[in-house]
Design an enzyme around this catalytic site. Structure first.
Site, PDB file in Angstrom:
ATOM      1  N   GLY A 124      21.233  19.252  34.127  1.00 30.47           N
ATOM      2  CA  GLY A 124      22.010  17.929  34.290  1.00 30.47           C
ATOM      3  C   GLY A 124      23.478  18.065  34.404  1.00 30.47           C
ATOM      4  O   GLY A 124      24.104  17.050  35.151  1.00 30.47           O
ATOM      5  N   CYS A 161      26.521  14.132  10.630  1.00 29.39           N
ATOM      6  CA  CYS A 161      26.267  15.326   9.624  1.00 29.39           C
ATOM      7  C   CYS A 161      25.520  16.440  10.570  1.00 29.39           C
ATOM      8  O   CYS A 161      25.751  17.491  10.450  1.00 29.39           O
ATOM      9  CB  CYS A 161      25.737  15.186   8.387  1.00 29.39           C
ATOM     10  SG  CYS A 161      26.799  14.448   7.318  1.00 29.39           S
TER      11      CYS A 161
END
Lengths: 390, 276
Positions: free
Chosen positions: A71, A324
């Site tokens: 992509g 995170c």
């Protein structure tokens, strides 16, 4: 432990029938499709069949299909092909919620002399169309907007936008990596000039992508080399994957109704049960206008990575919009663009389903998730203060 | 997926000493919801001034929870003098190491411990002293200097890994680099001497800089800025769009707009907001 795989916007399982279709091309049928001999030519014939199948899924013609490696390559090709075709135009537009394949490319171009306008979204993740139309100019080389958002599943009104841009003569590209195979797409009825798709999001393998380029669109190749793809993308074809992608397009077309009924119902059941059983959580994005398989849920006062790793103990696979997990320190640009508050953004989990999911999968998540959230909240210094107001 | 050690996983999945201590002798709170992690540490001392009990509450990722849990095990039985010598490196070592992007979790543990000890002693807040360098995470120059010195950091990226500074919008990267350069004893680039500008030239240059450098950045967050007047070296502006209602706008004005104008136009400029 059998994985409960609810991360299909990240990648999907290769369908067994797709794998079966591919295997001979790793074995006996190793010819080069460009060769003069019939041993290679036979492979060329299979590639043409695949091209037809892909075109069939999109409402395109086979000549409009260019095979790429992924992509990202399709996106880069579309943008570079266009700006090289219109060197005098120095303005480009995209949205603030694109995949990094477009976002980082536009950031890069903005440092090389291109003026970039970033279309904002509202709190539900829908595009500010007035902003888009107000910022078009004679200097605009290309507008690129995703068909559906990978994090929230929110669908943009691509057909309408494409028609409007076509009338103005501005090239329009759409990153449809998340949309193709999940919702019906008919390019013969839209003014989309270029569209990117990625094989591994629709049960084909990783490493194969497609760029659709409407006949008559100005184009200048990104990968320069051999005559493959009519000189529009050099490089020997990834034959097995191309043939697999052709099969996968048939596969998703056949399951399109199931995706939009059974899979959608599973998604809705998961979402509804979570909202009922867990206080202080909310769904991100426009629930009336999104992909049938995607649910982005924010759990306030807990952090996404911790949720994912606790779900991982039960084999549940999902992903998070939190900082995170990605190694960055801020929550996802999509959630920030939507104005999702930090209390929720850090604790956002994305569930993305496929036709391989079952009721049992969803039941397991509904059973395991509430105690996980409760446990993490009991550790959180913010929970006690806020739960009174819940 | 992060490469966490078994000890990190254990302290995350089975954290020790979660909770609060009523009538704690020292409490240390660090971090915030906006920053993505926060820790409150409670300490109880025995008659001999040794830490008898330590408990924590943490909001954050697996390594934040594990670091907090490890910290509570490490400090029990220590005197305050011994406890305050604990470094973030030791917390990470106790866990068998942390991924470098997660080192800030160990720093958060150390900061909470220091705060809890200061709280008990009734002394001032050491951690927050100094001038804010990173607006996104509210990190001061003192915190950055300390992390650089204690952990021998050499790059902006490393500073971000250890104290988060620079991990948000990225506008403070140059300031962080300056701090690193000073500590490593590198010469600072001499500031270019600018020739004297006429008033017209100055105003034009300010307008150009606003258009080219500053507005595009603000627009990414839906904000905008308008030049109202230039009085001597005072640049009077009005904030528009989302900046107008943003609580951080004064910080943006001083730390970003003013810094940029000083750097690109004149070092003596000040920026002020005027109301309509």
């Amino acid at each position: 432990m059998k994985p409960i795989y609810l991360d299909n916007n990240a990648t999907t399982r290769v369908a067994p029938e797709v794998l079966e279709e591919m295997l001979p091309f790793f074995g006996d049928h190793y010819g080069n499709p460009s060769s003069m001999h019939s041993f290679g030519g036979a492979v060329g014939g299979k590639i043409y069949e695949a091209r037809e199948k892909i075109a069939g899924l999109l409402g395109a013609s086979p000549q409009e299909i260019i095979f790429t490696s992924c992509g990202t390559e399709s996106d880069s090709t579309a943008i570079y092909a266009t700006i090289q075709s219109y060197p005098e135009k120095r303005h480009i537009i995209t949205s603030r919620v694109e995949h990094p394949a477009i976002k980082n490319l536009y950031n890069h171009l903005s440092k090389t002399g291109y003026r970039v306008d970033w279309v904002p979204v509202d709190q539900k993740g829908n595009l500010d169309l007035d902003f888009l139309y107000d910022h078009l100019s004679a200097d605009t080389a290309i507008v690129s907007l995703m068909w559906a958002n990978n994090e929230t599943g929110v669908i943009f009104p691509i057909a309408d936008i494409a028609d409007r841009l076509r009338k103005k003569g501005i090239v329009f590209h759409t990153d449809a990596v998340q949309a193709v195979g999940k919702i019906p797409i008919d390019l013969s009825k839209t003014g989309v000039e270029m569209l990117s798709l990625s094989g591994h999001k629709l049960h084909a393998p990783k490493g194969i992508g497609v760029l659709y380029v409407r006949k008559g669109t100005k184009f200048s190749p990104f990968l320069i080399g051999g005559h493959q793809e009519n000189g529009r993308r050099g490089g020997t074809e990834n034959t097995a994957s191309i043939i697999g992608l052709g099969k996968a397009c048939e596969f998703v077309a056949r399951h399109m109704t199931e995706e939009n009924t059974r899979v959608k119902h599973l998604r809705d059941k998961l979402e509804k049960s979570i909202l009922e059983r867990i206080p202080n959580c909310l769904v991100n994005g426009d629930i009336q206008n999104r992909l049938p398989n995607t649910s982005s849920i924010a759990f306030e006062y807990v952090e996404g990575e911790a949720i994912l790793l606790m779900m991982n103990e039960f084999g549940i696979c999902a992903s998070s919009g939190s900082a995170c997990t990605s190694g960055s320190l801020e929550p996802s640009h999509v959630l920030r663009a939507m104005g999702v508050p930090f209390t929720a953004a850090h604790g956002t989990i994305r569930f993305s389903l496929s036709i391989y999911n079952t009721d049992e999968d969803i039941d397991l998540v509904i059973e395991k998730l509430p105690p996980i959230i409760e446990r993490l909240r009991s550790m959180s210094p913010f929970w006690k203060a806020s739960c009174g107001s819940a | 997926m992060w490469d966490y050690t078994d000890k990190v996983k254990d302290h995350f999945l089975n954290p020790r000493n979660v909770g609060e201590i009523e009538n704690a002798d020292g409490v240390g709170e660090v971090g915030s919801l906006a920053c993505g992690d926060a820790l409150t540490l409670y300490l109880k001392l025995d008659d001999n001034q040794r830490i008898k009990e330590a408990k924590f509450k943490t909001f954050g990722c697996a390594s934040a929870i594990a670091s907090s849990s490890a910290l509570t095990e490490m400090v029990v039985g220590l005197t305050l003098e011994e406890a305050e010598k604990i470094t973030n490196e030791q917390i990470a070592e106790y866990l068998g190491g942390l991924p470098k992007e997660k080192m800030h979790c160990s720093v958060m543990g150390r900061d909470a411990l220091e705060k809890a000890i200061s709280c008990y002693r009734g002394s001032g807040d050491k951690v927050l002293d100094g001038e804010i360098v990173c607006e996104c995470f509210g990190i001061t120059d003192k915190q950055i200097q300390r992390a650089i010195q204690e952990n021998h950091l050499k790059t902006v990226e490393e500073v971000t890994d250890y104290v988060k500074a620079g991990g948000g919008c990225g506008k403070c990267h140059e300031k962080i680099q300056d701090i690193i350069d000073v500590i490593l004893g590198r010469e600072k680039q001499p500031v270019e001497n600018r020739k004297t500008l006429t008033n017209i030239q100055k105003i034009r240059l300010i307008e150009e800089t606003l258009d080219r450098e500053i507005k595009p950045e603000l627009k990414k967050d839906g904000g905008d800025i308008e030049l109202i007047d230039v009085v001597g070296n005072r640049v009077q502006v009005r904030l528009r769009g989302s900046c107008a209602s943003c609580k951080m706008s004064q910080v943006t004005l001083k730390n970003y707009v003013e810094t940029k104008l000083r750097e690109l136009v004149l070092p003596d400029l000040t920026v002020e907001e005027v109301q309509s």
